[in-house]
Design an enzyme around this catalytic site. Structure first.
Site, PDB file in Angstrom:
ATOM      1  N   HIS A   1      42.340  31.300  34.644  1.00 30.58           N
ATOM      2  CA  HIS A   1      42.868  32.619  34.994  1.00 30.58           C
ATOM      3  C   HIS A   1      44.036  33.053  34.127  1.00 30.58           C
ATOM      4  O   HIS A   1      44.602  34.115  34.377  1.00 30.58           O
ATOM      5  CB  HIS A   1      43.343  32.623  36.458  1.00 30.58           C
ATOM      6  CG  HIS A   1      42.223  32.659  37.450  1.00 30.58           C
ATOM      7  ND1 HIS A   1      41.543  33.806  37.775  1.00 30.58           N
ATOM      8  CD2 HIS A   1      41.658  31.677  38.198  1.00 30.58           C
ATOM      9  CE1 HIS A   1      40.622  33.535  38.673  1.00 30.58           C
ATOM     10  NE2 HIS A   1      40.663  32.247  38.953  1.00 30.58           N
TER      11      HIS A   1
ATOM     12  N   LYS B   1      51.946  44.761  41.693  1.00 32.06           N
ATOM     13  CA  LYS B   1      51.422  43.450  41.303  1.00 32.06           C
ATOM     14  C   LYS B   1      52.593  42.485  41.254  1.00 32.06           C
ATOM     15  O   LYS B   1      53.754  42.880  41.425  1.00 32.06           O
ATOM     16  CB  LYS B   1      50.695  43.507  39.961  1.00 32.06           C
ATOM     17  CG  LYS B   1      51.493  44.133  38.824  1.00 32.06           C
ATOM     18  CD  LYS B   1      50.647  44.273  37.569  1.00 32.06           C
ATOM     19  CE  LYS B   1      49.612  45.346  37.695  1.00 32.06           C
ATOM     20  NZ  LYS B   1      48.246  44.934  37.430  1.00 32.06           N
ATOM     21  N   ARG B   2      52.293  41.216  41.045  1.00 34.73           N
ATOM     22  CA  ARG B   2      53.342  40.212  40.921  1.00 34.73           C
ATOM     23  C   ARG B   2      54.329  40.624  39.826  1.00 34.73           C
ATOM     24  O   ARG B   2      53.932  41.152  38.793  1.00 34.73           O
ATOM     25  CB  ARG B   2      52.686  38.869  40.599  1.00 34.73           C
ATOM     26  CG  ARG B   2      53.606  37.691  40.438  1.00 34.73           C
ATOM     27  CD  ARG B   2      52.788  36.403  40.474  1.00 34.73           C
ATOM     28  NE  ARG B   2      51.631  36.438  39.591  1.00 34.73           N
ATOM     29  CZ  ARG B   2      51.635  35.983  38.330  1.00 34.73           C
ATOM     30  NH1 ARG B   2      52.733  35.469  37.816  1.00 34.73           N
ATOM     31  NH2 ARG B   2      50.543  36.029  37.605  1.00 34.73           N
TER      32      ARG B   2
ATOM     33  N   LYS C   1      53.593  41.486  32.735  1.00 33.16           N
ATOM     34  CA  LYS C   1      53.013  42.640  33.423  1.00 33.16           C
ATOM     35  C   LYS C   1      53.840  43.904  33.185  1.00 33.16           C
ATOM     36  O   LYS C   1      53.426  44.997  33.517  1.00 33.16           O
ATOM     37  CB  LYS C   1      52.871  42.354  34.917  1.00 33.16           C
ATOM     38  CG  LYS C   1      51.844  41.244  35.194  1.00 33.16           C
ATOM     39  CD  LYS C   1      51.735  40.921  36.670  1.00 33.16           C
ATOM     40  CE  LYS C   1      50.780  39.767  36.947  1.00 33.16           C
ATOM     41  NZ  LYS C   1      49.362  40.110  36.765  1.00 33.16           N
TER      42      LYS C   1
ATOM     43  N   THR D   1      42.645  42.598  38.986  1.00 39.76           N
ATOM     44  CA  THR D   1      41.692  43.130  39.969  1.00 39.76           C
ATOM     45  C   THR D   1      42.259  44.380  40.629  1.00 39.76           C
ATOM     46  O   THR D   1      41.501  45.214  41.116  1.00 39.76           O
ATOM     47  CB  THR D   1      41.342  42.089  41.054  1.00 39.76           C
ATOM     48  OG1 THR D   1      42.557  41.547  41.600  1.00 39.76           O
ATOM     49  CG2 THR D   1      40.504  40.957  40.477  1.00 39.76           C
TER      50      THR D   1
ATOM     51  N   LYS E   1      40.463  48.055  41.865  1.00 43.31           N
ATOM     52  CA  LYS E   1      40.631  48.695  43.178  1.00 43.31           C
ATOM     53  C   LYS E   1      41.117  50.131  43.023  1.00 43.31           C
ATOM     54  O   LYS E   1      40.638  51.046  43.703  1.00 43.31           O
ATOM     55  CB  LYS E   1      41.603  47.886  44.031  1.00 43.31           C
ATOM     56  CG  LYS E   1      41.112  46.487  44.356  1.00 43.31           C
ATOM     57  CD  LYS E   1      42.244  45.598  44.843  1.00 43.31           C
ATOM     58  CE  LYS E   1      41.827  44.141  44.839  1.00 43.31           C
ATOM     59  NZ  LYS E   1      42.957  43.214  45.032  1.00 43.31           N
TER      60      LYS E   1
END
Length: 797
Positions: free
Chosen positions: A353, A534-535, A540, A642, A646
């Site tokens: 991942h 998100k985290r 990110k 993911t 969504k």
């Protein structure tokens, strides 16, 4: 399948029965919690039928089972999801209204299971639901964390962690299985008895099973999520207790409870690392003992294990599965090393991942050998076997190197298939992460692009839009997401576009009301809802987003009479407890929000919202309300994502880089329905070769210079002017994730977003096209790929 025999009257009677005989209350004195529990038990009763039937069929037909090993399962609330998949949601609403109860309030009363952190756990939950929907016989294995990750709150803008309390009341969805219990050992030493190695653990705990049924769409099949809690092998030392040494007497219980108490304990200390390794082995060993027990109940030849068993390791956390499966076969069943390794490889698959080196677990040989001495022996032997089998490999290829055990290499060597989770990621796994191993095993790496379940992430969480879709093309899309393509001709109809816009407006109004209630900030549903949830991690790039937000705020202040598109910037996510840089970014976002939201010059043209404790229920509220999906990771760092799927499914165009599954999203929706910006993965590598890349990018952007100057001056931290000097210094001098290099392109892309949003008809077309083209991103498609390419198994339906 859907229970057609159940009538509202029978469901009403079932709820009253459980309220009286399970909860022990009568209706006039029942609380919201009592009613919720009664309804959960009544719905659970309807799950048990397909659950038992699925299990019986699997046994009777001797079907191959898939066993999914994951440290996380971010399953969220179950009540509405189970009712929806059984076709009972509308009936449940009707019945509870008859009792004077609001179904939505009952749903919100249910605590979300605190069994995960982010995408890894949410993906595992989607996979479990899709396996059930597709009739793939499966077990999920994990840990029943007492307190999960943590509950996040903000104090003076800073993240503070508190224990998650989801298990303070009874969990009505689980069944305790005290008969399914296994002894798990740690430490100790290894003896040789009659020529066979024998591990004598110095510590032991008991893994006790708790089963949650997972029912698929239309209730045609149900699988099991089996979570382990750690119990002491001996409750306490009575002799010590009677002497008054109460703390020492309770040490066995303390050790056990610690193992299944918290997800991802802070591992910056030796004790934290030891606990995390113990957790991973605890879950994996319990699962493997359970798998072998089930297999040996009806088969005797372990060399044929792969014919009935497929085990998938979700990331490196369960990578100890290879050595542990070999230990059980060799030490307990007398299987030879050669047969054990070949059998294990045929059975095991490994999903990678991440490309981040720090996320590919490594343990010091001292720690590993101390906690798992027998497994250290086996790993060294696996390493030696691989070197001899592939004699031409370079000296630096191996599992044990530089006094560390590399779990990524271990998982690779012990699997027959290794998969990445998006097209780009799988290619980078092959070329950048494991290039030498990939060359030695050219057929081992395959791609299985991630997906999400449309049952929860569109049909359930977005009732206004799912109702419009069903009314337009029928209900079959819920089980066959590719059928969303049937919406495309309708997008040309102005009436459909208006209805699509009205559905989005309803979701935005609900989110605005929630934001006012939770955050005390009034936002307009007319504004563009720009969502980045998100985290919190440097790659990110929440930092890129908030720096551009500051630039936008500054531009409005400089020219307040311009025709600005109103924006609501919504952030959400947690930082790991010991990740200080991420915590600094959280603090900055909250400090910027305080200034922006109270600025009378800017007013409603810009708001910054950061609700605490981002979780599945919050995602279910925000994703249907989002106008814009922020997917802005440094190219080459995000394996898949993911959340991007969504948002797309719920009609939010993406602003993003060519990273992870963004690439496949762009291919599906087309460039005209996607706001692309930034360096490619190849350009990122090249850019980093220039030691002055950040300085050059900053000097080329007056906007970014102004933002960094404001941070350096303490504009957002008047109580501590130097608070963000570290942030400024990192952007100027240590910008590994290329925030500065992508800033100008990101700012331009946000300008393109504003231009598109001003044209309401164009925006509605873009949003609707994102939904219509989301079919590829169903986790049903992903699981079919795993079943065919990795597990070699078929549907029982």
């Amino acid at each position: 399948m859907t229970d057609t025999a159940l009538t509202p009257e029978r469901l009403q009677a079932a709820v009253l029965h459980h309220l009286t005989y399970t909860i022990g209350k009568d209706a006039p004195h029942a609380s919201l919690h009592d009613w919720r529990m009664a309804l959960c038990y009544a719905i659970r009763d309807r799950v048990v039928g397909p659950w038992f039937a699925s299990t019986r069929r699997t046994w009777e037909e001797d079907r191959k089972r898939v066993y999914y090993l994951s440290m996380e399962y971010l399953i969220g609330r179950i009540l509405e999801d189970a009712a929806m998949n059984l076709g009972l949601r509308d009936m449940a609403v009707e019945v509870m209204e008859g009792f004077g109860q609001d179904f939505h309030a009952l749903v919100e009363d249910e605590p979300a299971a605190a069994l995960g952190n982010g995408g890894l756990g949410r993906l595992a939950a989607c996979f479990m639901e899709s396996m059930a929907t597709l009739g793939c016989p499966a077990y999920g294995y994990g840990i029943r964390y007492e307190h999960g990750l943590f509950r996040q709150r903000f104090e003076a803008g800073q993240q503070v962690e508190a224990p998650e309390d989801w298990l303070t009341t009874t969990n009505p969805w689980e069944f305790d299985r005290p008969e399914s219990a296994y002894t798990i050992g740690f430490k100790g030493h290894v003896e040789t008895v009659k020529g066979r190695e024998r591990w004598v653990p110095g510590e032991t705990v008991t893994a006790s099973a708790h089963d949650t049924p997972v029912v698929g769409w239309q209730g045609r099949w149900a699988n099991t999520l089996r979570l382990w809690s750690a119990k002491p092998t001996t409750l306490f030392d009575l002799e010590r207790f009677n002497r008054g040494d109460y703390a020492a007497a309770a040490e066995p219980e303390a050790l056990a409870r610690t193992i299944s108490r918290v997800l991802y304990p802070d591992d910056t200390t030796y004790a934290g690392k030891e606990l995390r390794l113990k957790q991973e082995f605890f879950m994996t060993s319990a699962a493997l003992q359970d798998i072998l027990r089930r297999y040996l109940a009806s088969h005797s030849d372990l060399s044929r294990l792969h014919e009935k068993v497929a085990i998938q390791m979700n990331d490196t956390h369960p990578a100890i599965a290879g050595p542990e499966l070999m230990r059980l076969m060799m030490d307990d069943h007398g299987v030879s090393f050669e047969e054990a390794i070949q059998t294990a490889q045929k059975v095991l698959g490994y999903t990678n991942h991440t490309l981040l080196p720090e996320a590919l677990e490594r343990w010091s040989t001292y720690l590993f050998g101390n906690v798992l001495p027998r497994h250290m022996q086996i790993i060294e032997r696996i390493d030696d076997w691989h070197r001899k089998t592939y004699a031409n490999q370079a000296h630096y290829i191996g599992i044990v190197k530089f006094q560390e055990v590399h779990m990524g290499e271990l998982a690779f060597m012990m699997s027959h298939k290794v998969n990445g989770v998006s097209a780009l990621h799988s290619e980078l796994v092959k070329t950048s992460l494991f290039p030498e191993l990939a060359a030695q095993h050219p057929d081992r790496i395959v791609n299985e692009t991630n997906g999400v379940t449309p049952r929860r992430w569109l049909n359930m969480c977005n009732r206004p839009l799912s109702g419009l879709i069903t009314g337009t093309i029928g209900e079959a899309w819920v089980g066959e997401l590719d059928r969303l393509r049937e919406l495309e001709p309708h997008i040309e109809d102005a009436g459909f576009r208006a209805a699509f816009g009205a559905a989005k407006r309803a979701n935005k109004e609900a989110a605005a009301a929630w934001i006012k209630r939770e955050c005390g900030v009034v936002v307009s549903p007319d504004a563009l809802f720009d969502v980045h949830v998100k985290r919190i991690h440097e790659y990110k790039r929440q930092l890129l987003n908030i720096l551009q937000t500051v630039a936008h705020w500054h531009a409005i202040r400089e020219n307040p009479t311009a025709d600005w598109v109103p924006r609501v910037k919504i952030f959400g996510g947690k930082s790991a407890p010991g990740y200080w840089v991420a915590k600094e970014i959280i603090h900055l976002i909250n400090d910027v929000a305080n200034v922006v939201n109270s600025d009378p010059v800017v007013g409603d043209r810009l708001k910054v919202i950061y609700p605490a404790n981002y979780n599945v229920p919050m995602a279910e509220l925000l994703m249907p309300a989002a106008d814009l999906s922020e997917q802005i990771s440094t190219a080459g760092k995000e394996a898949s994502g993911t959340g991007n799927m969504k948002f797309m499914m719920n009609g939010a165009p993406t602003i993003g880089t060519l990273d992870g599954a963004n690439i496949e999203i762009l291919e599906e929706v087309g460039a005209e329905n996607f706001f692309l910006f930034g360096l490619t993965a190849e350009e990122v590598v090249a850019r980093r070769q220039n030691p002055d890349h950040a300085r050059e990018a900053i000097l080329a952007s007056q906007s970014l210079q102004d933002v960094l100057q404001m941070l350096a001056e303490g504009r957002f931290s008047p109580d501590q002017r130097d608070r963000y000097h570290g942030v400024v210094d990192r952007v100027w001098h240590h910008d590994y994730f290329l925030v500065a290099s992508d800033f100008a392109a990101y700012e331009a892309a946000q300008g393109a977003v504003d231009a598109a949003y001003r044209d309401r008809d164009r925006w509605q077309r873009m949003a609707a096209m994102n939904t219509a083209r989301a079919g590829f991103f169903s986790s049903d498609r992903t699981i079919r790929g795993y079943m065919k390419d990795i597990w070699s198994t078929e549907s029982a339906l």
